[in-house]
Design an enzyme around this catalytic site. Sequence first.
Site, PDB file in Angstrom:
ATOM      1  N   SER A 188     -13.385  -2.453   6.635  1.00  0.00           N
ATOM      2  CA  SER A 188     -12.756  -1.228   5.899  1.00  0.00           C
ATOM      3  C   SER A 188     -13.327  -0.289   5.179  1.00  0.00           C
ATOM      4  O   SER A 188     -14.695   0.743   6.207  1.00  0.00           O
ATOM      5  CB  SER A 188     -11.979  -2.046   4.404  1.00  0.00           C
ATOM      6  OG  SER A 188     -10.833  -0.855   3.724  1.00  0.00           O
ATOM      7  N   HIS A 240      -4.295  -4.901   6.425  1.00  0.00           N
ATOM      8  CA  HIS A 240      -5.121  -4.472   5.984  1.00  0.00           C
ATOM      9  C   HIS A 240      -6.026  -5.926   5.943  1.00  0.00           C
ATOM     10  O   HIS A 240      -7.457  -5.379   5.905  1.00  0.00           O
ATOM     11  CB  HIS A 240      -5.512  -3.252   4.955  1.00  0.00           C
ATOM     12  CG  HIS A 240      -6.801  -3.194   4.453  1.00  0.00           C
ATOM     13  ND1 HIS A 240      -7.578  -2.221   5.921  1.00  0.00           N
ATOM     14  CD2 HIS A 240      -7.842  -3.310   3.715  1.00  0.00           C
ATOM     15  CE1 HIS A 240      -8.369  -1.885   4.939  1.00  0.00           C
ATOM     16  NE2 HIS A 240      -8.825  -2.706   3.902  1.00  0.00           N
TER      17      HIS A 240
END
Length: 740
Positions: free
Chosen positions: A588, A703
């Site tokens: 991320s 995610h």
Amino acid sequence: MRHQSRHAGGRCRGRAAWVGGALCLAITAAQASPPPMQAGPGFASPASSAKLPEEPSAVPDDVHPWLSQIDGARAMGWVRAQNARSLKVLQSDPHYAGFYAQALAIEQSHDRLAMPMPLAGAIFNFWRDKDHVRGILRRTTQVSFLGSTPDWRTVLDLDALTRREHANWVYEGLNCAEPGETRCLVSLSDGGEDATTEREFDLASGQFVKGGFTLPHSKQTIAWVDDDTLLVARDWGAGTLTASGYPFVVKLLHRGESLAQAKEVYRAGPMQIGVDPLQFADGQGHRVDILMTELATFHYAYRVWTPQGLRLLDLPEQADLEGLLDNRLIVHLNEDWAPKGAAKIGAGALIALDLDHPDAAASVIFAPGPRQSVEDVAVTKSRVLASVYDNVRGRGMVFAPDGAGWRAQSLDLPGNVAVNVVAADTHSDSGFLTVAGFLTPTELWHADTAIPTVRKVRALPAQFDASGMVVDQYEAKSSDGTMIPYFVVHRRDWAKDGSNPTMLYAYGGFGVSMLPRYSGVLGKLWLDHGGVYVLANIRGGGEFGPKWHDAGLKTHRQLIYDDFAAVARDLATRGIADAAHLGIRGGSNGGLLMGVEFTQHPELWHAVIIEVPLLDMLNFETMSAGASWVGEYGSVSVPEQRAFLARISPLQNLHADGHYPEPFIFTTTKDDRVGPVHARRFAARMEAMGLPFLYYEETEGGHHAGANQREVAEQEALEYTYLTKKLMEPAKPAAPQTTR
């Protein structure tokens, strides 16, 4: 009540997490006692002395513009081809099958700790294993849970629901109405997206409520006003989403009404990030409904909502609401604040606002010192429960109202470990914490916060043999002189000749603290094989409070990247790992960190794992939820910030003649927060330049990379196979490489 994190790394930033949902990346806390931290210029001045590369004279167009069509046939054909090529390399390696089996056994082990959710006088838990791939929601009594073998009863079976509905449901949590906590909204995600479908569920009967609330697929946040009324922020149609893709219109929805009949109660601005309705309740029967407008990254305005109207709370913009106790809001400050007529309260402090007396001064619950931080906060019926860190060492603390002030007491927990607050019950004084270290299996503790006393409930059995291993902590001097602490986990009998295969991990953003945790997969697949693990506490995190984070914001961000490179050089200087034996990994925002280090310092490492990353920093604002992170990264609309982003953006700083190691790039198709396009563009640029790389895109998982334990184990096996090939196997003559 719940709030969905919008940040690239998924941190909840101190606000209440979804009950049972995996909203925040699970990061547990400190194990080792570090040496005194030297307060360098990074605390006072975020100026970097590093010399940045010149901005590229031109940024080429996308190699394959159609890769931006996330589910497009041509894009998915490219993904399948890249997956097949990379899987052939990694899954054919002799280490892969064993790594996968070991990782899956650990992920599905029945010896894992069941983390409690106190609800409706019982303990709930969401559980996955080999027989429940998507998971079950189950319940037991608190007495049973505190015993040696809890008597679990299944309440909701996600595997059965998915089969029955021919759907791809991933459980994302519960949102239950106060005070009864039996009527709940179950959040169901399609393949792990942030967007959810919400369905009303009765915990008492274990059934979805016939004719109950149902809110279809959307990024949405919901607060129960009462058993028959909701405050809802969602996609209401054209013109109701911000540039970040989040709702900015809140409506009141009564039982029996359609979405079209819901009445608007608040509208924020379309250029703000979004608005979330929240409800806080306490053990004394008070409830407060709040509309939280995210004005910009880390900046909020809080309004109390009642049927009679709205009242803006007198708070600084950088503050997180943590809970309600005796009608006092518990607030964590992320900036210095000087209330009218009162002394300044420092950033990082925990305070209380008396809602019964709005004009009364805030009371300070806890003011951390320069090397302290408040990590987790929860509220029981009569106390505030928190984990507090001192030089990256955790402890549990209980704060009780005491006249006009607060009384602090430390819990009798093991020392020099990570301490995290897991859950608390506002209807009793019961709370739960975990303690763990790199080599210390996680323990679950129960706290009676009224006394306060603690007792160990159970411990995770050791998942690898740590008897010959130790944890050290060192510091590296960054470009501006600031000393950056980092942990090193290694075998006691290692040789400091630079030949230790080492994996260096960091995050460096959004105030997320990198605090040691116990990982059976890391131990079994890496440490057991002679690998070294390094965790770096670089700036951008929250290990030393808000100022540690703020030092690396926007155009000062090069300091974060300098910190990481300084740790790598320090590892070489100490004889721990030279470049040929050093690998790095991050996801991320940490994936952006990996991309920057890959392009700025390819000579420092031999392996780079880039997970669910941001990599195109000149276009991130228009990709998925990127516009919501301008407060962290800056904006291309500001000339100075655009120039900086151009200098550090990994995509635009790839060069065909760069001497890069072969990276492993991982992303997921269902990631609707960062999105897979960053990783695709980066890999496609490398492909066009004839540079070697491995690429894998999981088609599910959102995610958080993995919708179930099998997918998680597969990804772990792929990554450790890659690291083993690169860092543990003897060097071989280079063979011709192709990416086609």
